[in-house]
Design a protein around this motif. Structure first.
Motif, PDB file in Angstrom:
ATOM      1  N   LEU A  34       0.820  -1.214   0.000  1.00  0.00           N
ATOM      2  CA  LEU A  34       0.000   0.000   0.000  1.00  0.00           C
ATOM      3  C   LEU A  34       0.853   1.262   0.000  1.00  0.00           C
ATOM      4  CD1 LEU A  34      -2.847  -1.050   2.438  1.00  0.00           C
ATOM      5  CD2 LEU A  34      -2.951  -0.857  -0.045  1.00  0.00           C
ATOM      6  N   ARG A  35       1.974   1.217   0.709  1.00  0.00           N
ATOM      7  CA  ARG A  35       2.865   2.387   0.727  1.00  0.00           C
ATOM      8  C   ARG A  35       3.442   2.640  -0.665  1.00  0.00           C
ATOM      9  NH1 ARG A  35       6.684   1.871   5.244  1.00  0.00           N
ATOM     10  NH2 ARG A  35       4.949   2.696   6.413  1.00  0.00           N
ATOM     11  N   THR A  36       3.858   1.577  -1.341  1.00  0.00           N
ATOM     12  CA  THR A  36       4.396   1.716  -2.695  1.00  0.00           C
ATOM     13  C   THR A  36       3.329   2.259  -3.641  1.00  0.00           C
ATOM     14  OG1 THR A  36       5.895  -0.120  -2.309  1.00  0.00           O
ATOM     15  CG2 THR A  36       5.467   0.458  -4.602  1.00  0.00           C
ATOM     16  N   ARG A  37       2.123   1.738  -3.512  1.00  0.00           N
ATOM     17  CA  ARG A  37       1.024   2.207  -4.364  1.00  0.00           C
ATOM     18  C   ARG A  37       0.710   3.682  -4.100  1.00  0.00           C
ATOM     19  NH1 ARG A  37      -4.902  -0.641  -4.666  1.00  0.00           N
ATOM     20  NH2 ARG A  37      -5.800   0.818  -6.116  1.00  0.00           N
ATOM     21  N   LEU A  38       0.690   4.062  -2.836  1.00  0.00           N
ATOM     22  CA  LEU A  38       0.418   5.454  -2.478  1.00  0.00           C
ATOM     23  C   LEU A  38       1.501   6.379  -3.012  1.00  0.00           C
ATOM     24  CD1 LEU A  38      -1.242   7.567  -0.942  1.00  0.00           C
ATOM     25  CD2 LEU A  38       0.159   7.045   1.067  1.00  0.00           C
ATOM     26  N   GLU A  39       2.761   5.977  -2.890  1.00  0.00           N
ATOM     27  CA  GLU A  39       3.854   6.800  -3.403  1.00  0.00           C
ATOM     28  C   GLU A  39       3.727   6.990  -4.914  1.00  0.00           C
ATOM     29  OE1 GLU A  39       7.375   4.829  -2.093  1.00  0.00           O
ATOM     30  OE2 GLU A  39       7.170   5.565  -0.038  1.00  0.00           O
ATOM     31  N   GLY A  40       3.330   5.945  -5.627  1.00  0.00           N
ATOM     32  CA  GLY A  40       3.127   6.065  -7.067  1.00  0.00           C
ATOM     33  C   GLY A  40       2.006   7.038  -7.405  1.00  0.00           C
ATOM     34  N   GLN A  41       0.937   6.987  -6.621  1.00  0.00           N
ATOM     35  CA  GLN A  41      -0.178   7.898  -6.857  1.00  0.00           C
ATOM     36  C   GLN A  41       0.208   9.340  -6.548  1.00  0.00           C
ATOM     37  OE1 GLN A  41      -3.305   6.236  -4.440  1.00  0.00           O
ATOM     38  NE2 GLN A  41      -3.935   4.798  -6.036  1.00  0.00           N
ATOM     39  N   VAL A  42       1.006   9.533  -5.510  1.00  0.00           N
ATOM     40  CA  VAL A  42       1.451  10.890  -5.163  1.00  0.00           C
ATOM     41  C   VAL A  42       2.348  11.446  -6.259  1.00  0.00           C
ATOM     42  CG1 VAL A  42       2.891  12.204  -3.560  1.00  0.00           C
ATOM     43  CG2 VAL A  42       1.186  10.607  -2.688  1.00  0.00           C
ATOM     44  N   VAL A  43       3.243  10.619  -6.778  1.00  0.00           N
ATOM     45  CA  VAL A  43       4.119  11.067  -7.867  1.00  0.00           C
ATOM     46  C   VAL A  43       3.296  11.418  -9.102  1.00  0.00           C
ATOM     47  CG1 VAL A  43       5.893  10.298  -9.483  1.00  0.00           C
ATOM     48  CG2 VAL A  43       6.154   9.862  -7.053  1.00  0.00           C
ATOM     49  N   ALA A  44       2.327  10.572  -9.432  1.00  0.00           N
ATOM     50  CA  ALA A  44       1.491  10.838 -10.603  1.00  0.00           C
ATOM     51  C   ALA A  44       0.695  12.127 -10.425  1.00  0.00           C
ATOM     52  CB  ALA A  44       0.557   9.662 -10.848  1.00  0.00           C
ATOM     53  N   ALA A  45       0.160  12.337  -9.243  1.00  0.00           N
ATOM     54  CA  ALA A  45      -0.610  13.563  -8.991  1.00  0.00           C
ATOM     55  C   ALA A  45       0.285  14.791  -9.035  1.00  0.00           C
ATOM     56  CB  ALA A  45      -1.307  13.466  -7.638  1.00  0.00           C
ATOM     57  N   THR A  46       1.503  14.661  -8.537  1.00  0.00           N
ATOM     58  CA  THR A  46       2.441  15.785  -8.557  1.00  0.00           C
ATOM     59  C   THR A  46       2.818  16.156  -9.985  1.00  0.00           C
ATOM     60  OG1 THR A  46       3.321  15.058  -6.442  1.00  0.00           O
ATOM     61  CG2 THR A  46       4.663  16.589  -7.697  1.00  0.00           C
ATOM     62  N   VAL A  47       3.068  15.149 -10.807  1.00  0.00           N
ATOM     63  CA  VAL A  47       3.408  15.409 -12.210  1.00  0.00           C
ATOM     64  C   VAL A  47       2.238  16.065 -12.920  1.00  0.00           C
ATOM     65  CG1 VAL A  47       3.918  14.278 -14.403  1.00  0.00           C
ATOM     66  CG2 VAL A  47       5.129  13.581 -12.335  1.00  0.00           C
ATOM     67  N   THR A  48       1.029  15.566 -12.681  1.00  0.00           N
ATOM     68  CA  THR A  48      -0.155  16.152 -13.313  1.00  0.00           C
ATOM     69  C   THR A  48      -0.351  17.605 -12.874  1.00  0.00           C
ATOM     70  OG1 THR A  48      -1.205  13.980 -13.374  1.00  0.00           O
ATOM     71  CG2 THR A  48      -2.640  15.881 -13.624  1.00  0.00           C
ATOM     72  N   ALA A  49      -0.198  17.860 -11.590  1.00  0.00           N
ATOM     73  CA  ALA A  49      -0.357  19.229 -11.085  1.00  0.00           C
ATOM     74  C   ALA A  49       0.716  20.146 -11.658  1.00  0.00           C
ATOM     75  CB  ALA A  49      -0.295  19.224  -9.559  1.00  0.00           C
ATOM     76  N   ALA A  50       1.937  19.661 -11.761  1.00  0.00           N
ATOM     77  CA  ALA A  50       3.018  20.482 -12.316  1.00  0.00           C
ATOM     78  C   ALA A  50       2.738  20.812 -13.780  1.00  0.00           C
ATOM     79  CB  ALA A  50       4.348  19.760 -12.179  1.00  0.00           C
ATOM     80  N   ARG A  51       2.241  19.838 -14.538  1.00  0.00           N
ATOM     81  CA  ARG A  51       1.916  20.094 -15.948  1.00  0.00           C
ATOM     82  C   ARG A  51       0.821  21.145 -16.067  1.00  0.00           C
ATOM     83  NH1 ARG A  51       1.760  13.889 -18.131  1.00  0.00           N
ATOM     84  NH2 ARG A  51       4.013  13.583 -18.213  1.00  0.00           N
ATOM     85  N   ARG A  52      -0.185  21.059 -15.210  1.00  0.00           N
ATOM     86  CA  ARG A  52      -1.274  22.042 -15.266  1.00  0.00           C
ATOM     87  C   ARG A  52      -0.767  23.440 -14.934  1.00  0.00           C
ATOM     88  NH1 ARG A  52      -6.354  18.865 -12.480  1.00  0.00           N
ATOM     89  NH2 ARG A  52      -6.598  17.339 -14.157  1.00  0.00           N
ATOM     90  N   VAL A  53       0.097  23.537 -13.956  1.00  0.00           N
ATOM     91  CA  VAL A  53       0.650  24.845 -13.592  1.00  0.00           C
ATOM     92  C   VAL A  53       1.452  25.412 -14.755  1.00  0.00           C
ATOM     93  CG1 VAL A  53       2.332  25.992 -12.097  1.00  0.00           C
ATOM     94  CG2 VAL A  53       0.646  24.430 -11.116  1.00  0.00           C
TER      95      VAL A  53
END
Length: 62
Positions: A34-53
């Motif tokens: 679950l920790r690995t999965r959560l870290e992957g989701q956080v990275v994906a969300a961060t990349v998406t947010a950075a692209r939008r900015v």
């Protein structure tokens, strides 16, 4: 105590210990997954947010 009673008590004791060990192993493995999965989701969300900015910054500069 009879041999049958001692064997049954030993079997119950070993079964209880094995159940505890298996539950602890399950918790550790599940927590890691679950920790690995959560870290992957956080990275994906961060990349998406950075692209939008970046896209919004580019669109407001034009």
């Amino acid at each position: 105590m009879s041999l049958r009673t001692r064997l049954l008590a030993g079997l119950l004791g070993v079964s209880a210990v094995l159940l505890v060990v298996f539950s602890l192993v399950s918790v550790v493995v599940l927590r890691g997954h679950l920790r690995t999965r959560l870290e992957g989701q956080v990275v994906a969300a961060t990349v998406t947010a950075a692209r939008r900015v970046v896209e919004e910054t580019r669109s407001t500069r034009r």
